[in-house]
Design an enzyme around this catalytic site. Structure first.
Site, PDB file in Angstrom:
ATOM      1  N   PHE A   1      29.068  -5.699  -5.905  1.00  0.00           N
ATOM      2  CA  PHE A   1      30.119  -6.547  -5.351  1.00  0.00           C
ATOM      3  C   PHE A   1      29.664  -7.222  -4.063  1.00  0.00           C
ATOM      4  O   PHE A   1      29.815  -8.427  -3.889  1.00  0.00           O
ATOM      5  CB  PHE A   1      31.377  -5.718  -5.096  1.00  0.00           C
ATOM      6  CG  PHE A   1      32.562  -6.551  -4.705  1.00  0.00           C
ATOM      7  CD1 PHE A   1      33.389  -7.100  -5.667  1.00  0.00           C
ATOM      8  CD2 PHE A   1      32.833  -6.807  -3.368  1.00  0.00           C
ATOM      9  CE1 PHE A   1      34.476  -7.883  -5.308  1.00  0.00           C
ATOM     10  CE2 PHE A   1      33.915  -7.601  -2.997  1.00  0.00           C
ATOM     11  CZ  PHE A   1      34.732  -8.131  -3.971  1.00  0.00           C
TER      12      PHE A   1
ATOM     13  N   LYS B   1       0.815  -1.208   0.000  1.00  0.00           N
ATOM     14  CA  LYS B   1       0.000   0.000   0.000  1.00  0.00           C
ATOM     15  C   LYS B   1       0.849   1.258   0.000  1.00  0.00           C
ATOM     16  O   LYS B   1       0.388   2.323  -0.340  1.00  0.00           O
ATOM     17  CB  LYS B   1      -0.887   0.025   1.246  1.00  0.00           C
ATOM     18  CG  LYS B   1      -2.060  -0.913   1.164  1.00  0.00           C
ATOM     19  CD  LYS B   1      -2.822  -0.854   2.471  1.00  0.00           C
ATOM     20  CE  LYS B   1      -3.675  -2.089   2.674  1.00  0.00           C
ATOM     21  NZ  LYS B   1      -3.744  -2.456   4.092  1.00  0.00           N
TER      22      LYS B   1
ATOM     23  N   CYS C   1       2.672  16.290   8.823  1.00  0.00           N
ATOM     24  CA  CYS C   1       3.434  15.272   9.544  1.00  0.00           C
ATOM     25  C   CYS C   1       2.551  14.530  10.547  1.00  0.00           C
ATOM     26  O   CYS C   1       2.007  15.135  11.468  1.00  0.00           O
ATOM     27  CB  CYS C   1       4.602  15.931  10.272  1.00  0.00           C
ATOM     28  SG  CYS C   1       5.510  14.772  11.292  1.00  0.00           S
TER      29      CYS C   1
ATOM     30  N   HIS D   1      12.078   9.463  14.744  1.00  0.00           N
ATOM     31  CA  HIS D   1      11.378   8.280  15.246  1.00  0.00           C
ATOM     32  C   HIS D   1      12.271   7.050  15.147  1.00  0.00           C
ATOM     33  O   HIS D   1      13.204   7.009  14.363  1.00  0.00           O
ATOM     34  CB  HIS D   1      10.077   8.042  14.474  1.00  0.00           C
ATOM     35  CG  HIS D   1      10.280   7.663  13.029  1.00  0.00           C
ATOM     36  ND1 HIS D   1      10.635   8.584  12.068  1.00  0.00           N
ATOM     37  CD2 HIS D   1      10.199   6.475  12.390  1.00  0.00           C
ATOM     38  CE1 HIS D   1      10.752   7.972  10.893  1.00  0.00           C
ATOM     39  NE2 HIS D   1      10.500   6.683  11.060  1.00  0.00           N
TER      40      HIS D   1
HETATM   41 ZN   LIG Z   1       6.578  16.299  12.641  1.00  0.00          ZN
END
Ligand SMILES: [Zn+2]
Ligand SMILES: [Zn+2]
Ligand SMILES: [Zn+2]
Length: 332
Positions: free
Chosen positions: A307, A22, A40, A166
């Site tokens: 690599f 999702k 936010c 966070h």
């Molecule tokens: Zn924030």
């Protein structure tokens, strides 16, 4: 329901988590993170944009899911694993699978959108570590879970999809391969010498000093002898202890202080690189007393290239001795 599948050749378990599809930007690596405070989901006042909290610290009180928090823990909106259900381990011909039982949580470290581990106070970081511990202690009561990893991705290149500070926690019904490797190594060393390999590393490195980045009363930060990545740094408690979540308060304070200054050193020396911070602690199984918990901090300065994938070898362009010198030279 997410699913765990075991590779029949290597024995490595993989989480097949189709729910996460999702997320539209999952496969667009390197795309800059979007949005500021207005959108936010981790900023105070936007609590309804996350699932209800499982833990929060509110120094000044306040109702659950209100905006007055200092640290807030919520289930991940796009969990790689889920708590409900049964493990149902089963075979499918030669293959092994089990339901993706576990937990996937987000620890929102600060109400301030712009604060980082380098600009938060020691007390603020210690509070984040206390939240890690509280969640581990709660989740480990669930006997189905064998391991909990707490980690932090800082910056887009390290895998963070949101700017706001966070960390994440994933609780698993299995012990992941990287930890098994460390456990096996610790066990081998112990069987041979009856000593903890990490305590031995500490002793030897403190004697030599060349790879010690910084020390305080509780924690030693060092560049490991054979680092996979440039400026890879380990933070080890001086005292032998198996589990992070059992650490006494003063060790948490020492760890908070050390995280703050190591991240500060990396920011100065390497221009605020994206980084990963991972807590390595013993799984919830018997016979692991020889393990010694620690934190690994890895700035993302190089990309794993063909690599590494092709050969399984890491090529590190910076020696740990040089990395130590650079980090040590930073004036904080
Ligand atoms: Zn924030
Ligand atoms: Zn030890
Ligand atoms: Zn480790």
């Amino acid at each position: 329901m997410p699913e765990l599948r075991k590779d029949p050749v290597t024995g490595r378990w993989v989480i097949i988590s189709t729910d996460r599809r999702k997320r539209p930007n999952d496969f667009q690596f390197g795309r800059p993170t979007i949005g500021g405070r207005e959108t936010c989901p981790f900023c105070p006042g936007h609590e309804e944009l996350t699932p209800p909290e499982v833990l929060a610290y509110r120094q000044n009180g306040g109702a659950p899911n209100s905006r007055s928090w200092d640290v807030r823990v919520v289930p991940n909106k796009f969990p790689a694993l889920q708590v409900e259900g049964t493990i149902d381990r089963e075979g499918d011909g030669m293959f092994d699978r089990m339901n993706g039982i576990g937990a996937h949580e987000v620890i929102i470290e600060t109400p301030d959108h712009d604060k980082t581990f380098a600009t938060m106070s020691e007390t603020e970081i210690a509070r984040v570590l206390s939240a890690y511990r509280a969640r581990v202690l709660d989740l480990k009561q669930d006997r189905r879970l064998k391991y909990i990893v707490v980690f932090k991705n800082f910056g887009g290149a390290a895998g963070a999809t949101l700017d706001h500070g966070h960390s994440q926690l994933i609780a698993l019904p299995i012990v992941p391969e990287y930890l098994k490797e460390e456990l096996d190594g610790a066990r081998r060393h112990f069987e041979e010498k009856e000593r903890c390999v990490f305590c031995d590393i500490l002793r030897q490195e403190q004697g030599a000093g060349r790879r010690i980045v910084q020390e305080n009363a509780d924690i030693v930060a060092l560049s490991p002898y054979a680092p996979r990545f440039p400026f890879e740094t380990w933070l080890l408690p001086r005292r032998h202890a198996t589990r992070f979540e059992e650490a006494p308060e003063h060790e948490f304070e020492g760890l908070a202080r050390m995280i703050r200054s190591v991240v500060g050193r990396m920011n100065r020396a390497l221009e605020s690189p994206p980084f990963n911070l991972i807590v390595h602690s013993a799984p919830f199984i018997d016979g692991v007393d020889m393990y010694h918990w620690h934190v690994e901090i890895i700035p993302r300065l190089t990309r794993a290239a063909g690599f590494e994938w092709g050969t399984g070898f890491y090529i590190n362009p910076t020696s740990p001795e040089e990395a130590t010198q650079v980090l040590r030279a930073v004036k904080l």
